[in-house]
Design a protein around this motif. Structure first.
Motif, PDB file in Angstrom:
ATOM      1  N   SER A  24      45.976  50.779  36.203  1.00  0.00           N
ATOM      2  CA  SER A  24      44.523  50.920  36.128  1.00  0.00           C
ATOM      3  C   SER A  24      44.034  52.146  36.873  1.00  0.00           C
ATOM      4  CB  SER A  24      43.835  49.665  36.661  1.00  0.00           C
ATOM      5  OG  SER A  24      44.311  49.330  37.945  1.00  0.00           O
ATOM      6  N   ALA A  89      44.400  39.697  40.380  1.00  0.00           N
ATOM      7  CA  ALA A  89      45.700  39.560  39.724  1.00  0.00           C
ATOM      8  C   ALA A  89      46.225  38.146  39.947  1.00  0.00           C
ATOM      9  CB  ALA A  89      46.684  40.583  40.279  1.00  0.00           C
ATOM     10  N   THR A 178      49.334  42.246  36.796  1.00  0.00           N
ATOM     11  CA  THR A 178      49.050  43.672  36.668  1.00  0.00           C
ATOM     12  C   THR A 178      50.294  44.545  36.819  1.00  0.00           C
ATOM     13  OG1 THR A 178      48.482  43.724  39.015  1.00  0.00           O
ATOM     14  CG2 THR A 178      46.685  43.419  37.453  1.00  0.00           C
ATOM     15  N   TYR A 230      40.730  48.207  34.363  1.00  0.00           N
ATOM     16  CA  TYR A 230      41.314  47.098  35.116  1.00  0.00           C
ATOM     17  C   TYR A 230      41.641  45.930  34.196  1.00  0.00           C
ATOM     18  CZ  TYR A 230      39.300  50.022  38.724  1.00  0.00           C
ATOM     19  OH  TYR A 230      38.981  51.106  39.506  1.00  0.00           O
ATOM     20  N   ALA A 233      44.806  46.442  32.282  1.00  0.00           N
ATOM     21  CA  ALA A 233      46.015  46.379  33.104  1.00  0.00           C
ATOM     22  C   ALA A 233      46.361  44.955  33.547  1.00  0.00           C
ATOM     23  CB  ALA A 233      45.846  47.277  34.333  1.00  0.00           C
ATOM     24  N   GLY A 234      45.599  43.965  33.092  1.00  0.00           N
ATOM     25  CA  GLY A 234      45.932  42.587  33.413  1.00  0.00           C
ATOM     26  C   GLY A 234      45.092  41.960  34.508  1.00  0.00           C
ATOM     27  N   PHE A 235      44.068  42.669  34.984  1.00  0.00           N
ATOM     28  CA  PHE A 235      43.175  42.107  35.982  1.00  0.00           C
ATOM     29  C   PHE A 235      42.137  41.210  35.321  1.00  0.00           C
ATOM     30  CE2 PHE A 235      44.419  45.784  38.632  1.00  0.00           C
ATOM     31  CZ  PHE A 235      44.647  45.135  39.853  1.00  0.00           C
TER      32      PHE A 235
END
Length: 237
Positions: A24, A89, A178, A230, A233-235
């Motif tokens: 991110s 996360a 993340t 973010y 990126a998996g947040f």
């Protein structure tokens, strides 16, 4: 784990960045560079590694780390202007894309999966990574630390953990969400059960040595325009 990434031809500001924010922050820096022409040096480490480096005297313009570590540094006067949270996360199981995910929907099923795994890769707690420390405590709590020790491979940083999956040496590994999404060819197969889940807030903070460019980047990186970096990126944002 220590790695430097320079985006742009020269560094107009420097960032110490935890691995969970690798993707991110890199995306935000790239967009900032395209908008302003400013170059950014990203120095990668674990959250614990960043705290050790800063308390040992290393300086940067901006810190990107877990909010609890940033608050710790703020209490020592090493982060000024507050901690700016960007997302949370969660601990997850990562697999190669298209492969069937293992069922870890309950604590009992997670234990069964870990007992059956021929090789387990997880973060080295000595490296200071949030995920690695949490998993070490989890394995000890579940009574699996000694039982699985002979077939456990430790790596510093969740990104390096997940590379073992991407390169085919193991079928799955666990780290923060993340640190799974950014690795090419991988995806989140499942989240850890609630009993052993860890939700970690991450954020940004300026060091006292921050320059004007760092302040401009912080404004951009915490704006609504940057929220998508973010989330991608998996947040949870």
């Amino acid at each position: 784990m220590s790695e430097d990434l320079l985006i742009g031809s020269k560094a107009d500001l420097s960032v110490l960045c935890a691995g969970a924010l690798r993707r991110s922050l890199s995306d935000a820096v790239t967009a900032f560079h395209q908008r302003t022409g400013s170059g950014v040096l990203i120095k990668l480490d674990t959250a614990g590694g960043i705290t050790k480096r800063v308390t040992s005297g290393e300086r940067a313009d901006l810190l990107a780390s877990s909010c609890d570590q940033l608050e710790l540094l703020a209490g020592q006067g090493l982060v000024l202007g507050g901690v700016h949270a960007v997302g949370e996360a969660r601990m997850a199981l990562g697999v190669r894309k298209g492969e069937a995910a293992l069922d870890i929907s309950s604590l009992e099923k997670l234990i069964a999966v870990l007992r059956a795994a021929p090789l387990i890769v997880r973060g080295d707690p000595a490296g200071g990574g949030t995920g690695g420390i949490h998993l070490q405590k989890m394995f000890e709590r579940l009574g699996l630390a000694e039982e699985t020790a002979s077939r456990t491979m430790l790596r510093v940083g969740g990104y390096n953990v997940m590379k073992e999956v991407a390169e085919g040496r193991v079928d799955f590994a666990m780290t923060q969400s993340t640190e799974i999404v950014p690795v090419p060819g991988l995806e989140i197969g499942a989240y850890l059960p609630d009993e052993v889940q860890l939700v970690t807030a991450y954020g940004l903070g300026l060091m006292p040595s921050a320059n004007t460019t760092a302040q401009e980047f912080l404004t951009f990186a915490t704006s609504a325009d940057a929220r998508g970096f973010y989330a991608a990126a998996g947040f949870a944002v």
